[in-house]
Write a protein that holds these residues in place. Structure first.
Motif, PDB file in Angstrom:
ATOM      1  N   LYS A  95      50.707-105.213  51.302  1.00 51.08           N
ATOM      2  CA  LYS A  95      50.772-105.320  52.768  1.00 51.08           C
ATOM      3  C   LYS A  95      51.916-104.493  53.335  1.00 51.08           C
ATOM      4  CE  LYS A  95      48.662-109.920  52.962  1.00 51.08           C
ATOM      5  NZ  LYS A  95      48.890-111.366  53.251  1.00 51.08           N
ATOM      6  N   GLU A  96      53.038-104.418  52.590  1.00 56.07           N
ATOM      7  CA  GLU A  96      54.162-103.627  53.052  1.00 56.07           C
ATOM      8  C   GLU A  96      53.827-102.142  53.051  1.00 56.07           C
ATOM      9  OE1 GLU A  96      58.445-103.606  54.176  1.00 56.07           O
ATOM     10  OE2 GLU A  96      56.568-104.640  54.603  1.00 56.07           O
ATOM     11  N   ILE A  97      53.094-101.680  52.044  1.00 54.81           N
ATOM     12  CA  ILE A  97      52.654-100.284  52.037  1.00 54.81           C
ATOM     13  C   ILE A  97      51.767-100.008  53.243  1.00 54.81           C
ATOM     14  CG2 ILE A  97      51.219 -98.581  50.831  1.00 54.81           C
ATOM     15  CD1 ILE A  97      52.168 -99.816  48.192  1.00 54.81           C
ATOM     16  N   GLU A  98      50.855-100.926  53.524  1.00 60.55           N
ATOM     17  CA  GLU A  98      49.955-100.729  54.672  1.00 60.55           C
ATOM     18  C   GLU A  98      50.741-100.716  55.982  1.00 60.55           C
ATOM     19  OE1 GLU A  98      45.720-102.382  56.490  1.00 60.55           O
ATOM     20  OE2 GLU A  98      46.674-103.424  54.814  1.00 60.55           O
ATOM     21  N   ARG A  99      51.738-101.593  56.104  1.00 60.72           N
ATOM     22  CA  ARG A  99      52.550-101.625  57.322  1.00 60.72           C
ATOM     23  C   ARG A  99      53.286-100.304  57.533  1.00 60.72           C
ATOM     24  NH1 ARG A  99      57.766-102.459  59.032  1.00 60.72           N
ATOM     25  NH2 ARG A  99      58.632-102.665  56.924  1.00 60.72           N
ATOM     26  N   LEU A 100      53.781 -99.737  56.440  1.00 58.96           N
ATOM     27  CA  LEU A 100      54.603 -98.540  56.535  1.00 58.96           C
ATOM     28  C   LEU A 100      53.804 -97.250  56.603  1.00 58.96           C
ATOM     29  CD1 LEU A 100      57.304 -99.629  53.936  1.00 58.96           C
ATOM     30  CD2 LEU A 100      57.679 -99.352  56.395  1.00 58.96           C
ATOM     31  N   THR A 101      52.608 -97.239  56.031  1.00 59.22           N
ATOM     32  CA  THR A 101      51.844 -95.981  55.929  1.00 59.22           C
ATOM     33  C   THR A 101      50.493 -96.002  56.636  1.00 59.22           C
ATOM     34  OG1 THR A 101      50.685 -96.616  53.898  1.00 59.22           O
ATOM     35  CG2 THR A 101      52.864 -95.604  53.645  1.00 59.22           C
ATOM     36  N   GLY A 102      49.968 -97.199  56.898  1.00 62.41           N
ATOM     37  CA  GLY A 102      48.612 -97.290  57.427  1.00 62.41           C
ATOM     38  C   GLY A 102      47.551 -97.167  56.352  1.00 62.41           C
ATOM     39  N   ILE A 103      47.955 -97.076  55.102  1.00 62.25           N
ATOM     40  CA  ILE A 103      47.026 -96.959  53.986  1.00 62.25           C
ATOM     41  C   ILE A 103      46.798 -98.340  53.369  1.00 62.25           C
ATOM     42  CG2 ILE A 103      46.624 -95.932  51.709  1.00 62.25           C
ATOM     43  CD1 ILE A 103      48.528 -93.655  52.535  1.00 62.25           C
ATOM     44  N   THR A 104      45.552 -98.724  53.231  1.00 62.27           N
ATOM     45  CA  THR A 104      45.211 -99.986  52.584  1.00 62.27           C
ATOM     46  C   THR A 104      45.207 -99.780  51.076  1.00 62.27           C
ATOM     47  OG1 THR A 104      43.848-100.638  54.457  1.00 62.27           O
ATOM     48  CG2 THR A 104      43.487-101.816  52.394  1.00 62.27           C
ATOM     49  N   VAL A 105      45.972-100.592  50.373  1.00 57.22           N
ATOM     50  CA  VAL A 105      46.184-100.389  48.936  1.00 57.22           C
ATOM     51  C   VAL A 105      45.738-101.606  48.146  1.00 57.22           C
ATOM     52  CG1 VAL A 105      47.955-100.150  47.148  1.00 57.22           C
ATOM     53  CG2 VAL A 105      48.062 -98.741  49.204  1.00 57.22           C
ATOM     54  N   LYS A 106      45.046-101.340  47.048  1.00 52.26           N
ATOM     55  CA  LYS A 106      44.784-102.353  46.033  1.00 52.26           C
ATOM     56  C   LYS A 106      45.601-101.968  44.816  1.00 52.26           C
ATOM     57  CE  LYS A 106      43.000-105.643  43.559  1.00 52.26           C
ATOM     58  NZ  LYS A 106      43.541-107.018  43.717  1.00 52.26           N
ATOM     59  N   LEU A 107      46.630-102.782  44.505  1.00 53.31           N
ATOM     60  CA  LEU A 107      47.542-102.470  43.411  1.00 53.31           C
ATOM     61  C   LEU A 107      47.261-103.367  42.221  1.00 53.31           C
ATOM     62  CD1 LEU A 107      50.125-101.092  42.257  1.00 53.31           C
ATOM     63  CD2 LEU A 107      51.446-102.920  43.357  1.00 53.31           C
ATOM     64  N   GLU A 108      46.926-102.749  41.098  1.00 56.52           N
ATOM     65  CA  GLU A 108      46.748-103.496  39.856  1.00 56.52           C
ATOM     66  C   GLU A 108      47.975-103.263  38.977  1.00 56.52           C
ATOM     67  OE1 GLU A 108      43.060-103.200  37.840  1.00 56.52           O
ATOM     68  OE2 GLU A 108      41.871-103.086  39.682  1.00 56.52           O
ATOM     69  N   LYS A 109      48.667-104.361  38.670  1.00 53.59           N
ATOM     70  CA  LYS A 109      49.881-104.290  37.862  1.00 53.59           C
ATOM     71  C   LYS A 109      49.787-105.333  36.757  1.00 53.59           C
ATOM     72  CE  LYS A 109      54.903-104.779  38.013  1.00 53.59           C
ATOM     73  NZ  LYS A 109      56.030-105.384  38.731  1.00 53.59           N
ATOM     74  N   PRO A 110      49.260-104.952  35.579  1.00 55.28           N
ATOM     75  CA  PRO A 110      49.138-105.910  34.478  1.00 55.28           C
ATOM     76  C   PRO A 110      50.487-106.484  34.078  1.00 55.28           C
ATOM     77  CG  PRO A 110      47.882-103.914  34.028  1.00 55.28           C
ATOM     78  CD  PRO A 110      48.724-103.628  35.227  1.00 55.28           C
ATOM     79  N   ALA A 111      50.496-107.753  33.713  1.00 55.81           N
ATOM     80  CA  ALA A 111      51.745-108.417  33.340  1.00 55.81           C
ATOM     81  C   ALA A 111      52.252-107.974  31.973  1.00 55.81           C
ATOM     82  CB  ALA A 111      51.551-109.930  33.362  1.00 55.81           C
ATOM     83  N   SER A 112      51.349-107.442  31.124  1.00 53.30           N
ATOM     84  CA  SER A 112      51.742-107.004  29.780  1.00 53.30           C
ATOM     85  C   SER A 112      50.721-106.006  29.257  1.00 53.30           C
ATOM     86  CB  SER A 112      51.826-108.202  28.833  1.00 53.30           C
ATOM     87  OG  SER A 112      50.566-108.841  28.731  1.00 53.30           O
ATOM     88  N   ASP A 113      51.065-105.347  28.140  1.00 51.99           N
ATOM     89  CA  ASP A 113      50.155-104.409  27.456  1.00 51.99           C
ATOM     90  C   ASP A 113      49.575-103.384  28.421  1.00 51.99           C
ATOM     91  OD1 ASP A 113      50.513-105.773  25.014  1.00 51.99           O
ATOM     92  OD2 ASP A 113      48.963-107.222  25.549  1.00 51.99           O
TER      93      ASP A 113
END
Length: 477
Positions: free
Chosen positions: A72-90
């Protein structure tokens, strides 16, 4: 194992290239593949939707819930809607599994080593012209011109753009223990032995028990500062067009023998071979060990962590230049950079490159370091204040340090970091990391552990290591 890995990469490459061909069949190249990420601008031409699907290893929130706030912060700052996948491990395993299954991403955060492999497989978009034509990225105040040599291929192409300033590794000592025991900073390998032995025998934590180790590591992770005593580089070197691994040469035998002595005498943490970096750091933070081998950024984060726990603590982590070599110099390791790359089947490559440029702006840097506004920090009239959550996160959401000289750290650098970085600037250089480094590393680790743990004489371990590296085509000499 190598055949299995090659098969996976082959499938991955075929999948991505197949997606690219299919997507390009009905439109222009350079961002109009398929229709999921495009929109009609009214004139019949397709324009990209301002959406991105990103997979990252360390960039983002500290929890799944925070990743949502990060998006949401990326969207607020850039206007770009982002889906971020960040695996917890491996991360690497999950990255390969996702991409080889045909899943599409606009941006990937990967290591230089992984980038080299993906380049060989033809699954990354070349960014050379975009980088050179970018007012932001071609500005030497944003990224110094000489740094691009780290990521350029031999033919001068650029496929990845830095996510941060990577820093480097070194021995990190409990400087408060040195002071308490009246010990000078070690210079030679013999000095290091004296200090590490004292950390075991002279009760540096003051609890009246013999319960401390001199040194802990996470396997063979970042022992460059000790192999420096023999003038040996970690990973590969290239001479006269031939690749070699200095850790597999006879010159390395005395260093393995020195480490074996530490292990035999109980100075080296007996769990070093199975430790991960978290366990190693925890030993350091809980007064169980006097020295670890890790990144410059962690000098500050270790100090900050203990200071947050106890403002009156005497705890002091300090970076060291490692053992002096036969030529009178020290030899530290500059880390391979992490990079943003754009796969060839990205739905929105133009938007992805726009994001990369933004990542190196002030807003991008503040997000990657301080974190999320009104969650990690507050800001009023240009003055920043960390929340309790922000203090716990130590100003690292994937970018503890950056290149852009126009963006000053809002709170300065954490204690001990500048001194550590000065050591790197003076003594560190990049390693050579060919695509098959992972195969070589397994062999190096296997015989290094046998030498250090006394399961084989060091000379025999080095000989077997070298034979296997040659037999597998991993060294030329």
């Amino acid at each position: 194992m190598r055949k299995k890995r090659k098969a996976i990469y082959a499938i991955l490459a075929a999948t991505l290239l197949g997606s690219m061909i299919a997507g390009c069949a009905g439109g222009k190249s350079g961002g109009t593949q398929g229709t999921e990420g495009t929109a009609d601008n009214g004139g019949g031409e397709k324009t990209e939707a301002r959406t991105l699907k990103i997979m990252a290893g360390v960039i983002g929130g500290k929890t799944p819930e925070e990743n949502g706030l990060f998006e949401k912060e990326i969207e607020r700052l850039t206007g770009i809607t982002v889906k971020l996948e960040k695996p917890a491990s491996d991360y690497d395993k999950k990255l390969l599994a996702a991409v080889s299954s045909g899943e599409k991403f606009d941006l990937l955060q990967i290591s230089k080593e992984k980038m080299n492999t993906f380049i060989e497989q033809g699954i990354l978009t070349p960014l050379t012209d975009k980088v050179k034509g970018s007012e932001t990225l071609s500005d030497p105040n944003v990224i110094p011109s000489e740094e691009w040599a780290q990521v350029e291929t031999k033919d001068g192409e650029i496929y990845g753009v830095f996510t941060k300033y990577q820093g480097g590794t070194m021995p990190i000592v409990r400087n408060d223990w040195l002071k308490k025991l009246g010990l000078p900073e070690p210079k030679t390998l013999d000095d290091y032995y004296t200090v590490l032995k004292a950390f075991v025998e002279q009760d540096p934590d003051g609890n009246g028990k013999k319960d401390t180790y001199g040194l802990s590591t996470a396997g063979m992770y970042e022992l460059q500062g000790f192999f420096s005593a023999a003038g040996l580089k970690q990973r590969y070197v290239e001479k006269d067009g031939k690749l070699d691994v200095p850790y597999s040469t006879d010159a390395a035998i005395p260093i393995y023998e020195w480490l074996a002595k530490l292990y035999k005498e109980g100075i080296l943490d007996p769990n070093f071979a199975t430790n991960d970096t978290g366990k190693m750091r925890d030993l350091f933070l809980t007064d169980r060990v006097g020295m670890i081998t890790y990144w410059d950024a962690w000098v500050g984060m270790l100090n900050n962590t203990r200071k947050e726990q106890d403002p009156n603590t005497e705890f002091e982590a300090k970076g060291l230049p490692g053992a002096v070599g036969p030529d009178g110099n020290h030899m530290l390791r500059r880390g391979d950079p992490d990079v943003w790359v754009i796969p060839v089947n990205a739905e929105n490559p133009e938007t992805a490159f726009e994001f990369i440029e933004w990542w190196h702006s002030k807003d991008g840097i503040i997000l990657g370091s301080l974190g999320i506004k009104d969650h990690d920090y507050t800001e009023q009239d240009g003055k920043y204040e960390l929340t309790q959550t922000g203090k716990e996160h130590a100003m690292d959401h994937g970018v503890p340090f950056w290149y852009n000289k126009n963006v000053e750290p809002p709170f300065g650098k954490l204690p001990g970091v500048q001194e550590a970085q000065d050591l790197l600037a003076k003594y560190a250089s990049l390693e050579l990391t060919p695509p098959r480094w992972a195969d070589a590393e397994k062999i190096i680790n296997e015989y290094s552990f046998k030498a250090i743990m006394g399961q084989m004489p060091a000379a025999d371990a080095v000989k077997k290591m070298r034979e296997e590296l040659k037999a597998n085509g991993l060294i030329d000499g």
